[in-house]
Design a protein around this motif. Structure first.
Motif, PDB file in Angstrom:
ATOM      1  N   TYR A  98       0.548  -1.180   0.236  1.00 30.21           N
ATOM      2  CA  TYR A  98       0.399  -0.064  -0.004  1.00 30.21           C
ATOM      3  C   TYR A  98       1.181   1.320   0.215  1.00 30.21           C
ATOM      4  O   TYR A  98       0.659   2.278  -0.892  1.00 30.21           O
ATOM      5  N   GLN A 108       0.203  12.159   2.675  1.00 25.70           N
ATOM      6  CA  GLN A 108      -1.059  12.101   2.137  1.00 25.70           C
ATOM      7  C   GLN A 108      -0.930  10.412   1.993  1.00 25.70           C
ATOM      8  O   GLN A 108      -2.464  10.039   2.328  1.00 25.70           O
ATOM      9  N   MET A 109       0.255  10.042   1.968  1.00 27.88           N
ATOM     10  CA  MET A 109      -0.381   8.658   1.847  1.00 27.88           C
ATOM     11  C   MET A 109      -0.509   8.282   3.525  1.00 27.88           C
ATOM     12  O   MET A 109      -1.382   7.568   3.575  1.00 27.88           O
ATOM     13  N   ARG A 137      -4.978   9.111   3.319  1.00 30.81           N
ATOM     14  CA  ARG A 137      -5.449   8.402   2.626  1.00 30.81           C
ATOM     15  C   ARG A 137      -5.460   7.283   2.487  1.00 30.81           C
ATOM     16  O   ARG A 137      -6.454   6.250   2.140  1.00 30.81           O
ATOM     17  N   VAL A 138      -4.127   6.469   2.877  1.00 25.00           N
ATOM     18  CA  VAL A 138      -4.066   5.703   2.932  1.00 25.00           C
ATOM     19  C   VAL A 138      -3.738   4.290   4.093  1.00 25.00           C
ATOM     20  O   VAL A 138      -4.612   3.345   4.059  1.00 25.00           O
ATOM     21  N   PRO A 188      -7.393   4.959   6.058  1.00 24.36           N
ATOM     22  CA  PRO A 188      -8.529   4.436   5.971  1.00 24.36           C
ATOM     23  C   PRO A 188      -8.386   2.458   6.194  1.00 24.36           C
ATOM     24  O   PRO A 188      -8.552   1.100   6.830  1.00 24.36           O
ATOM     25  N   LYS A 232     -17.878  -1.664   6.714  1.00 27.24           N
ATOM     26  CA  LYS A 232     -17.227  -2.742   6.081  1.00 27.24           C
ATOM     27  C   LYS A 232     -18.189  -3.189   5.067  1.00 27.24           C
ATOM     28  O   LYS A 232     -17.671  -3.674   3.984  1.00 27.24           O
TER      29      LYS A 232
END
Lengths: 304, 254
Positions: free
Chosen positions: A182, A195-196, A199-200, A203, A302
Motif C-alpha cells: 500500500y 498524504q499517504m 489517505r491510505v 483508512p 465494512k
C-alpha cells in the motif's frame, strides 16, 4: 503401511479441539458470570419499592446513608463522563500522532528508544499515577484557579497519560499491519508521505485504530485509584446550562471511585451495598454500549 | 554510447540494501515511445532498478543508490520536487496492490492528492483512465465498490488505470502478469501496445515470450548484472551475444 490414523491420535486431536473450544467459550461464560453476580447482589434493591432506575440515572441527590436514602447518581455519572471524555480528547490525538510518527516517520534508533519508554509508561501502577495527580499535577492546576488542584482536568490528564501507552502501541501495531505494498503503491503515485498516511494508512488501519481507542476508553472509564486521588471525589455536576457550560476545574466523583471509596464502609447486604452493585451494573452497561457502538460502526463501514 | 534522443538514460547504476549490493553498475537507454523489456530470473535486481527510475527506492529505509539516471537529459536525482517527478513515471506493481479504497477513489487518488477537486473533471479523468486500461465496461456500474473486491486481472488493470491517472510520460510495469490469467494478460498487452503511442513503456516481465511479443529492445539482467541489451528478436532467436542469454530464453534456467 498403515495409512489410517490410529485411534489414539484421533482421540488426542479431538481432545485438543475440545480444550481449545472450552478456552474460547470460557471468555463468554466469565463475562456473563461476572455480570450476573454483580446484578444478583443489587437485584434486591432494584425490585424493591423505594428505588427506581430513573432516579438513579437522573436525580442529583446521592445520599445513601440518610433515612430515607436517596440514590441519585446523575452527578456521579456526569463526573465519570466529563473525566472520560476530556481524557480521551487529550489522549487520542497524542497517541494517534505518536503512533503515526513511530511507525512512519522516525528512524529505527529513535523508534526503539520511544517504544521502550512507552512500555515503561504503561507499567506504572495506577496508584502512582494518582499520587502524581495528587502532589505534582495539582500544583499546576492550582495556578489555573482551582483551590485544591484536584479536578476534572487533573483526573483527565492523569487518565490520558495512563491510556496513551495502550492506544499508542495498539495503533502502531495496526499501522504496521497495513501491507507495505500500500505504502509503495501510494508513494509511487507521487503523493507525499503525509498524504499517504491519511489517505491510505488511516483508512487501511481503521479497525485496529478503533480497537486501540476503545481499549483506551475502557481503561479510562474503568480506572479507579488514580481518578479517586486526582479528581477530588466531591459530589458536583461539572456541566452547566449557562456559559461556560463545563467546569474543568471542578472536583467530581466518578462511578468507579464511588464504589471503591464507599464499599468498605457499608453494611453488607444493605441498600447502600446493593446500590453500589447497581452502579457496577451501570458501568458494565456503559462499557458494553461503547464496545457495541464501535462494533456496529466498524461493521457498517465494512458492509459498504 | 550516448544517445541524445533517449527518454531515459541510466549510467553505471548501483543500488544497495544495507551492505548488500543488488545492482552492480548498469547502463542503458530507453527511447521515446518504445516498449523496453527487462527480463531476468528472481533476485536479478529488476524491481530495484525500476524503483530507482521513479525514485521510490529512497523510500525504503536502508537503501542507497549511486550512478546517473536522466530523463529528457535532466538528472532526476537533482530534481527538487520529488513528488512531481514521481508523477511523471507511472508504476504498476505486481498484485496485490489495490489500495483499500473504492474503484473510483483508487483512480482519483493521485489527481486528488495534487489538488484536483472539480467533480466533473475527476469523473472524466477516471472514466478515461479506466477506458485506457480496458476496465471501464466491467466496472462502470460499481465504481463505489472496493477495488480490492475485484478479480485479480481486474485489479491489475485498475493499477494500470491508477498509474495512468497522473498522466505519466513513462510507464513502468513490474511483472504485471504474475497473478493473472493468459486471456487477461493478452488484453492488457493490447492496452500497452496502444499506450505506446503516447508514452514510453518499461516492461519488467517474468514471461520471456511476453517480452518477445511486446518489446522492440530487451535487456537481460542476472544477479544484478546487465548481461545483454539489444534487439529483442535477435536475443530470442538464439543469436544472443552472450551464451547465458541463450540459455535463459531457451528455458535452461530461471
Amino acid at each position: 503401511m498403515q495409512l489410517q490414523r490410529s485411534k489414539w491420535k484421533a482421540f488426542y486431536e479431538g481432545l485438543i479441539e475440545w480444550i481449545i473450544r472450552i478456552c474460547g467459550i470460557s471468555a463468554v461464560v466469565f463475562v456473563f458470570a461476572i455480570f450476573i453476580f454483580v446484578f444478583w447482589e443489587g437485584k434486591g434493591l432494584l425490585f424493591s419499592g423505594n428505588f427506581s432506575v430513573w432516579e438513579l440515572l437522573t436525580s442529583e441527590k446521592w445520599d445513601p446513608t440518610h433515612e430515607p436514602a436517596s440514590f441519585g447518581a446523575a452527578r456521579i455519572i456526569l463526573g465519570t463522563f466529563s473525566v472520560a471524555i476530556l481524557a480521551m480528547t487529550i489522549a487520542v490525538p497524542f497517541s494517534l500522532g505518536g503512533a503515526i510518527f513511530i511507525s512512519e516517520f522516525c528512524g529505527a534508533r529513535l523508534k526503539e528508544i520511544l517504544k521502550v519508554v512507552i512500555e515503561l509508561l504503561a507499567a506504572i501502577p495506577s496508584v502512582v499515577w494518582g499520587f502524581i495527580g495528587l502532589t505534582v499535577m495539582s500544583i499546576f492546576i492550582r495556578d489555573l484557579g482551582s483551590n485544591t488542584g484536584l479536578s476534572v482536568l487533573n483526573g483527565a490528564i492523569i487518565l490520558a497519560l495512563m491510556s496513551m501507552p495502550i492506544i499508542l502501541s495498539i495503533s502502531e501495531d495496526a499501522l504496521k499491519a497495513v501491507p507495505d505494498s500500500y505504502r509503495e503503491a501510494a508513494i509511487g503515485l507521487g503523493v507525499t508521505r503525509w498524504q499517504m498516511v491519511y489517505r491510505v494508512l488511516l483508512p487501511g488501519a481503521k479497525k485496529g485504530l478503533l480497537a486501540a481507542v476503545l481499549l483506551g476508553m475502557g481503561r479510562v472509564v474503568g480506572e479507579t485509584m488514580a481518578v479517586l486521588m486526582a479528581t477530588g471525589h466531591a459530589l458536583n455536576n461539572p456541566f452547566d446550562t449557562n456559559p461556560p457550560f463545563f467546569h474543568a476545574l471542578m472536583e467530581v466523583k466518578t462511578l468507579t471511585a464511588t464504589i471503591a471509596s464507599e464499599m468498605g464502609e457499608v453494611e453488607r447486604g444493605g441498600e447502600h451495598w446493593q446500590v453500589l452493585f447497581l452502579i457496577g451494573v451501570l458501568l458494565f452497561t456503559i462499557t458494553f454500549a461503547v464496545n457495541m457502538t464501535a462494533h456496529l460502526v466498524v461493521h457498517g463501514v465494512k458492509r459498504k | 554510447m550516448v544517445n541524445d534522443s533517449a527518454k531515459i538514460r541510466v549510467e553505471n547504476l548501483k543500488a544497495w540494501y544495507g551492505q548488500r549490493e543488488v545492482v552492480h553498475g548498469i547502463s542503458f537507454d530507453v527511447h521515446p515511445n518504445e516498449i523496453f523489456g527487462i527480463i531476468g530470473p528472481a533476485q536479478s535486481g529488476k524491481t530495484t532498478l525500476l524503483k530507482t527510475l521513479n525514485r521510490t527506492l529512497e523510500f525504503t529505509s536502508g537503501s542507497r543508490m549511486q550512478g546517473l539516471v536522466e530523463m529528457d537529459g535532466q538528472d532526476v536525482y537533482n530534481i527538487k520536487d520529488v513528488y512531481g517527478y514521481r508523477r511523471r513515471v507511472g508504476m504498476v506493481a505486481p498484485l496485490p496492490v489495490g489500495l483499500p479504497l473504492s474503484i473510483y477513489d483508487n483512480v482519483a487518488f493521485a489527481p486528488r492528492s495534487f489538488g484536483l477537486k472539480d467533480k466533473d473533471t475527476l469523473d472524466e479523468l477516471v472514466q478515461k483512465c479506466l477506458e485506457q486500461a480496458a476496465l471501464w465496461d466491467e466496472v462502470k456500474d460499481r465504481l463505489d465498490s472496493l477495488g480490492t473486491k475485484l478479480s485479480g486481472g481486474q485489479q491489475q488493470r485498475l493499477t494500470i488505470a491508477r498509474a495512468l491517472s497522473h498522466q505519466p510520460e513513462v510507464l513502468c510495469l513490474d511483472e504485471f502478469s504474475i497473478a493473472i490469467d493468459p486471456v487477461t494478460t493478452m488484453k492488457i498487452e493490447d492496452v500497452l501496445m496502444e499506450l505506446r503511442e503516447s508514452m514510453t513503456i518499461i516492461l519488467v516481465t517474468n514471461l520471456i515470450q511476453q517480452a518477445r511479443r511486446l518489446a522492440k529492445r530487451t535487456m537481460f539482467l542476472l544477479n544484478g548484472d546487465l548481461v545483454e541489451e539489444g534487439d529483442t528478436e535477435k536475443m530470442f532467436s538464439g543469436d544472443a551475444a552472450n551464451p547465458k542469454t541463450n540459455e535463459f530464453v531457451s528455458g535452461a534456467f530461471g
